[in-house]
Design a protein around this motif. Structure first.
Motif, PDB file in Angstrom:
ATOM      1  N   ALA A 209      32.223  36.232  37.716  1.00 21.70           N
ATOM      2  CA  ALA A 209      32.183  36.292  38.932  1.00 21.70           C
ATOM      3  C   ALA A 209      30.876  35.705  39.768  1.00 21.70           C
ATOM      4  O   ALA A 209      31.099  35.007  40.709  1.00 21.70           O
ATOM      5  N   MET A 210      29.811  36.040  39.155  1.00 24.23           N
ATOM      6  CA  MET A 210      28.603  35.725  39.652  1.00 24.23           C
ATOM      7  C   MET A 210      28.306  34.045  39.561  1.00 24.23           C
ATOM      8  O   MET A 210      27.280  33.556  40.045  1.00 24.23           O
ATOM      9  N   ASP A 211      29.009  33.510  38.809  1.00 19.00           N
ATOM     10  CA  ASP A 211      28.693  32.151  38.659  1.00 19.00           C
ATOM     11  C   ASP A 211      29.501  31.152  39.799  1.00 19.00           C
ATOM     12  O   ASP A 211      29.069  29.928  39.858  1.00 19.00           O
ATOM     13  N   VAL A 212      30.503  31.997  40.501  1.00 18.90           N
ATOM     14  CA  VAL A 212      31.184  31.302  41.499  1.00 18.90           C
ATOM     15  C   VAL A 212      30.639  31.795  42.801  1.00 18.90           C
ATOM     16  O   VAL A 212      30.777  32.851  43.133  1.00 18.90           O
ATOM     17  N   ARG A 213      30.164  30.710  43.510  1.00 15.56           N
ATOM     18  CA  ARG A 213      29.768  30.861  44.967  1.00 15.56           C
ATOM     19  C   ARG A 213      30.853  31.742  45.895  1.00 15.56           C
ATOM     20  O   ARG A 213      32.070  31.444  45.889  1.00 15.56           O
ATOM     21  N   GLY A 214      30.558  32.913  46.426  1.00 13.04           N
ATOM     22  CA  GLY A 214      31.474  33.915  47.121  1.00 13.04           C
ATOM     23  C   GLY A 214      32.207  34.609  46.270  1.00 13.04           C
ATOM     24  O   GLY A 214      32.775  35.499  47.237  1.00 13.04           O
ATOM     25  N   TRP A 215      32.294  34.584  45.033  1.00 14.34           N
ATOM     26  CA  TRP A 215      32.903  35.602  44.298  1.00 14.34           C
ATOM     27  C   TRP A 215      32.151  36.897  44.122  1.00 14.34           C
ATOM     28  O   TRP A 215      31.659  37.111  43.213  1.00 14.34           O
TER      29      TRP A 215
END
Lengths: 576, 83
Positions: free
Chosen positions: B32-38
């Motif tokens: 999740a933390m690899d994707v901006r806004g997730w």
């Protein structure tokens, strides 16, 4: 409504009269709330909902749990006045450990338990400054964490205890005789882990706040608080644990993680237990609107107050919520606002029950230069601000300018608070205490104005960023980012970025990394994200790694948060 | 029945659409933390969209243990296996 005397604007609330309040009200100390026959063992305290299991806790359960921990703590040598940091998962054991520590006169404090996404060793080592500042105390967590705590911290002077050992402890203990002016507990609710300030609250201040706030809310028999809030946060701790405990208004408590994943369970709990009061930050109103589809069977008509608190409250969030769940019984007059902070135990102001919150349309240009000028015409551009109500009894609010002088009505300045439930100071931080608490007035750092006796909060004087109701200071986040290898120290900025779809601020980090190749910028960005997650418990919205010279400075040579946020937003808009 | 790659492709599209992160690569290893806004809030939105998109109900105890997109894809594959 309080009449204002010009030019000094200060509002206070005289002691309310004629409002029924739960009796008998414990006087003196919080211990009295549990002992002395004030509470019948069979009285309901809490319906605890977790993992599909429903546990009913009565005052007898609470007392026995507290006594078990009191015996355990005292048997392990915990002394009167000693700080007990409680790092446990959301469970009824939190109540037992907290109250048990208080029974022997120790000073408990809830700390967040690390999430599965946080690297445990970094999480524990991030507490070092806090442990050093306090020098001695007790840290209570699960036995499986004790090795990591011991290996990752310098903890000489600290007693490390595993909570499992308390389960079977049936040790006798000697209750401590405490005075109402002794510190009852610490609230560590603002800032990153190691830099958190412990807000010291006396028994007297807590009891005065609870009594006064209960009067304002007009709590009555049959009321039910429903909460998904964590207990390490002042809203969860005071409004949803101690206020129910002391006033004997039962609470239905859910697991915060379960609520985030399944927000509709809050409504199920309200409907099942006929909930009447629910506190939550502004973002939660949006989250419920975005994730819960109202069904014809949904019935929220038992609710008397949905209280928006802990981050800036927005009219559009209330409108959205009222529209979406009108069919379930949500009414505008049930949507209320509270302005609260740990330094006053909790509530400073609260809007009037059963009345829609007052809205003021003001001129945007005047607002920017520190003046709230109501807009007369519907056609003129306006900014809508929500009232946060009037001070609860025993507290006064004054708006002051940069010189510390009170301003006239309608002028924006720093919100200062005086009264009988202020904190005792920041624990072991005399300079910080003196800076914020002067001549009996707490200088909040929040900006606002008074109009017609009501307080309106408009912004902040300092670099506080409130993410989903939790407080972070930009300079503390920047400090952590500066430690990540590859980042140019001192060339980092943390900014609050308001997302209207979420109804809350998020944090964006912009970091200059001149020696990093473009191809590895994403890796550095991930490292920064992980560092902030591990050490501050914060998942930032975005990390923007940039080359040398990207960040703009002000004329005085400081990196400008406002300008760089605008530059970031412009780049994002262009990229989209 | 969809195969694992098709589930991954549809899952990635739902994630991008929900968090509005643009055409970023999403693989089985993505967290999740690899994707901006997730974040945890948009995570709930993603789960709701996945439930609608795949016609399934995601059990909360399993959802709380997910680590990567690959874990999510495996869970969806398991829940849609009988179709």
């Amino acid at each position: 409504m309080t009449t204002l005397l010009q030019p000094v604007v200060e509002v206070s609330r005289p002691e309310a009269s004629g409002v029924a309040r739960p009796e008998p009200f414990p006087e003196g100390t919080l211990q009295a709330a549990l002992g002395g026959g004030a509470m019948a063992d069979q009285d309901l305290f809490c319906e605890f909902l977790q993992g599909g299991v429903h546990t009913t806790l009565r005052y007898g359960d609470l007392r026995r749990g507290a006594e078990r921990y009191a015996g355990f703590f005292q048997g392990r040598g915990v002394r009167r006045g000693e700080v007990v940091l409680i790092v446990l998962k959301h469970s009824p054991d939190l109540f037992s450990a907290f109250l048990g520590a208080m029974l022997i006169g120790a000073v408990p404090s809830f700390m967040p338990f690390p999430t599965s996404k946080q690297e445990p060793r970094l999480y524990w080592s991030s507490h070092q400054k806090l442990l050093d500042r306090m020098a001695t105390g007790t840290l209570l967590t699960y036995g499986e964490n004790l090795t990591a705590v011991a290996e990752c911290t310098r903890h000489e002077g600290w007693r490390l205890l595993g909570a499992e050992q308390a389960i079977d402890a049936q040790l006798p203990f000697v209750p401590a005789s405490v005075s109402p002016d002794q510190v009852a507990f610490l609230q560590h609710s603002s800032g990153t882990t190691g830099l958190k300030k412990g807000v010291a609250l006396t028994h007297r201040a807590v009891l005065r706040q609870v009594r006064s706030y209960a009067e304002r809310l007009q709590l009555r028999p049959g009321d039910r608080v429903v909460s998904w809030l964590p207990l390490y946060h002042d809203m969860g701790l005071i409004a949803c644990f101690l206020l129910p405990l002391i006033t004997r208004v039962p609470v239905v408590m859910m697991d915060p993680f379960e609520w985030v994943v399944s927000p509709g369970r809050l409504f199920e709990a309200i409907q099942r237990f006929r909930g009447t009061h629910c506190w939550q930050p502004n973002f939660a109103f949006h989250h419920l609107c975005r994730t819960v589809r109202p069904s014809p069977a949904l019935d929220l008509s038992s609710m008397r107050a949905w209280i928006n608190c802990s981050e800036p409250c927005r009219a559009e969030s209330f409108d959205l919520f009222a529209r979406r769940f009108a069919g379930a019984g949500v009414r505008a007059e049930h949507l209320q606002v509270c302005y609260a902070m740990a330094e006053t135990v909790f509530a400073v102001t609260q809007t009037e029950s059963d009345l829609p919150v007052r809205r003021l349309c003001v001129e945007p240009d005047a607002l920017r230069v520190g003046c709230a000028v109501p807009v007369e015409s519907d056609a003129a551009p306006s900014t809508v601000v929500l009232s946060t109500g009037t001070p609860i009894s025993g507290l006064s609010v004054q708006i002051r300018d940069d010189q510390g002088l009170p301003v006239t009505e309608g002028r924006i300045g720093e919100i200062c608070i005086a009264g009988d439930c202020l904190f005792d100071g920041y624990f072991l931080l005399p300079e910080e205490t003196h800076r914020k608490l002067r001549a009996g007035w707490y200088h909040s750092g929040d900006l606002g104005f008074l109009h017609d006796g009501l307080l309106y909060v408009t912004g902040r004087k300092n670099d506080l960023i409130i993410v989903h109701g939790r407080n972070y200071y930009a300079h503390e986040l920047e400090f952590l980012v500066n430690q990540v290898p590859g980042v140019q120290p001192g060339r980092t900025v943390a900014v609050g970025y308001f997302r209207s779809d979420v109804g809350s601020e998020e944090v964006v980090i912009i970091a200059e990394a001149p020696t990093i190749a473009d191809s590895t910028r994403n890796d550095l960005s991930q490292q920064i994200k992980q560092a902030l997650l591990d050490q501050a418990g914060l998942l930032v919205f975005d990390v923007h790694v940039v080359g040398a010279g990207w960040l703009n400075k002000t004329t005085s040579g400081k990196i400008s948060r406002v300008e760089n946020l605008a530059k970031y937003q412009a780049e994002r808009a262009q990229a989209a | 029945m969809m195969n694992s790659d098709e589930i991954l492709e549809k899952t990635a599209a739902i994630i991008r659409d929900t968090v509005r992160c643009g055409p970023v690569p999403i693989s089985r290893a993505t967290r999740a933390m690899d994707v901006r806004g997730w974040d945890s809030l948009s995570h709930t939105m993603i789960l709701i969209q996945l439930e609608d998109g795949f016609g399934i109900s995601l059990p909360m105890d399993r959802v709380l243990r997910l680590g990567t997109v690959g874990d999510l894809v495996e869970l969806i594959a398991e829940l849609t296996a009988d179709r």
